[in-house]
Write a protein that holds these residues in place. Structure first.
Motif, PDB file in Angstrom:
ATOM      1  N   LEU A   1       0.936  -1.210   0.014  1.00 10.85           N
ATOM      2  CA  LEU A   1       0.025   0.070  -0.198  1.00 10.85           C
ATOM      3  C   LEU A   1       0.549   1.148  -0.003  1.00 10.85           C
ATOM      4  CD1 LEU A   1      -2.744  -1.075   2.422  1.00 10.85           C
ATOM      5  CD2 LEU A   1      -3.035  -1.379  -0.031  1.00 10.85           C
ATOM      6  N   ALA A   2       2.195   1.117  -0.197  1.00  2.70           N
ATOM      7  CA  ALA A   2       3.055   2.311  -0.327  1.00  2.70           C
ATOM      8  C   ALA A   2       2.945   3.250   0.936  1.00  2.70           C
ATOM      9  CB  ALA A   2       2.648   3.156  -1.219  1.00  2.70           C
ATOM     10  N   ILE A   3       2.955   2.315   2.251  1.00  4.25           N
ATOM     11  CA  ILE A   3       2.980   3.005   3.633  1.00  4.25           C
ATOM     12  C   ILE A   3       4.092   3.533   3.959  1.00  4.25           C
ATOM     13  CG2 ILE A   3       2.400   2.560   6.063  1.00  4.25           C
ATOM     14  CD1 ILE A   3       0.258   0.548   4.888  1.00  4.25           C
ATOM     15  N   PRO A   4       4.246   5.025   4.123  1.00  7.95           N
ATOM     16  CA  PRO A   4       5.483   5.293   4.593  1.00  7.95           C
ATOM     17  C   PRO A   4       5.956   5.335   5.887  1.00  7.95           C
ATOM     18  CG  PRO A   4       4.135   7.258   4.444  1.00  7.95           C
ATOM     19  CD  PRO A   4       3.212   6.021   3.919  1.00  7.95           C
ATOM     20  N   ALA A   5       5.078   5.350   7.060  1.00  8.57           N
ATOM     21  CA  ALA A   5       5.381   5.315   8.291  1.00  8.57           C
ATOM     22  C   ALA A   5       4.336   4.865   9.206  1.00  8.57           C
ATOM     23  CB  ALA A   5       5.531   6.876   8.665  1.00  8.57           C
ATOM     24  N   ILE A   6       4.672   4.309  10.280  1.00  8.80           N
ATOM     25  CA  ILE A   6       3.903   3.508  11.120  1.00  8.80           C
ATOM     26  C   ILE A   6       2.986   4.806  11.955  1.00  8.80           C
ATOM     27  CG2 ILE A   6       3.585   2.281  13.491  1.00  8.80           C
ATOM     28  CD1 ILE A   6       5.979   0.604  12.311  1.00  8.80           C
ATOM     29  N   GLU A   7       1.798   4.613  12.107  1.00  8.35           N
ATOM     30  CA  GLU A   7       0.880   5.460  12.806  1.00  8.35           C
ATOM     31  C   GLU A   7      -0.452   5.089  12.783  1.00  8.35           C
ATOM     32  OE1 GLU A   7       0.550   9.106  10.443  1.00  8.35           O
ATOM     33  OE2 GLU A   7       0.771   8.188   8.326  1.00  8.35           O
TER      34      GLU A   7
END
Length: 269
Positions: A28-34
């Motif tokens: 999903l092209a997730i850039p950071a954990i949040e």
């Protein structure tokens, strides 16, 4: 794509082949954990494969989480303080095909995950570092399997011997320097302490200058026999620079040949 509360709410949830309750966040092209707090600690496993994560950090309290699949990201570092506090029950992490290059980050994983049993780092440049496997085994004593290969009793013994040797002390010194350079960590100043330390590793760190440490590394690397390495380590443990090894002359044949060559060159002039 940001890891939003909406995305988490619509993500696939399943029981995986190991019987774990898992949330799937692949590709999903997730850039950071949040925003993981919205999961309400409802999952044993998270599949975050093939995204764009660069750091392992920002975890909320997830006491249930025991497995992380993180293959195919671009992860370079680990926040040991955050993870040890908020995800203390991790037992399995797949970090294959990421960008971990430092042994310091391997040590950080050990601090972050005190219950870690299964770790995969294949495809990271750190696996090409000298003593990588033994260093990892020593730094993460809870590990049972590393890179799909079960850790043996013999490997644990070898890892312990390395850690207590001059070579292990040199490696640890390099790791700490690496940590300081890469992360701006301020190290405690080391001063000379005369007398014998508890180990060669302790004496190496506290009793020698940077230049002497480099020389000791070279002496170990160029030692002619295991007995000579042991002799160097005994000197290091006593806090004494092993100058005897540095002063040893090369084999007679080489020395004689060099003198003859020099004499011949002079006669030709």
């Amino acid at each position: 794509m940001r890891l939003s509360a909406e995305l988490l709410g619509s993500a696939e949830q399943r029981t995986n082949p190991l019987g774990e309750r898992e949330i799937v966040l692949r590709g999903l092209a997730i850039p950071a954990i949040e925003h993981l707090a919205v999961t309400r600690d409802a999952f044993d496993a998270m599949d975050v494969t093939d995204n764009r994560l660069t750091h392992l950090d920002n975890f909320p309290k997830l006491q249930r989480l025991s497995s992380l699949k993180l293959s195919g990201n671009v992860i370079e570092s680990v926040d040991a303080a955050n993870m040890s506090k908020n995800v203390p029950n991790l037992q399995s992490i797949d970090l294959s095909n990421n960008r971990i290059s430092s042994l310091y980050q391997v040590a950080a994983l050990g601090k972050a995950c005190p219950k870690l049993e299964f770790l995969t780092l294949n495809g990271n440049s750190v696996t090409r570092r000298q003593h990588y496997r033994l260093y990892t085994i020593k730094q993460i004593p809870s590990l049972k399997t590393l890179d799909y290969t079960r850790i043996t009793k013999t490997e644990r013994e070898r890892a312990e011997r390395l850690a207590n040797s001059a070579a292990g002390a040199a490696l640890e010194s390099d790791v700490q320097s690496e940590a300081k350079n890469n992360n701006g960590i301020t190290s405690t100043a080391k001063t000379f302490v005369p007398g014998e330390g508890e180990s060669a590793k302790e004496s190496f760190v506290t009793s020698f200058t940077k230049e002497q440490k480099e020389e000791i590394r070279e002496l170990v690397a160029n030692a002619r026999s295991p007995a000579e390495i042991d002799e160097i380590e005994r000197s290091v443990k006593r806090g004494i620079f092993p100058s005897f090894a540095r002063k040893r002359s090369p084999p007679p044949s080489e020395e004689t040949e060099t003198e003859e060559e020099s004499s011949n060159k002079k006669s030709r002039v």
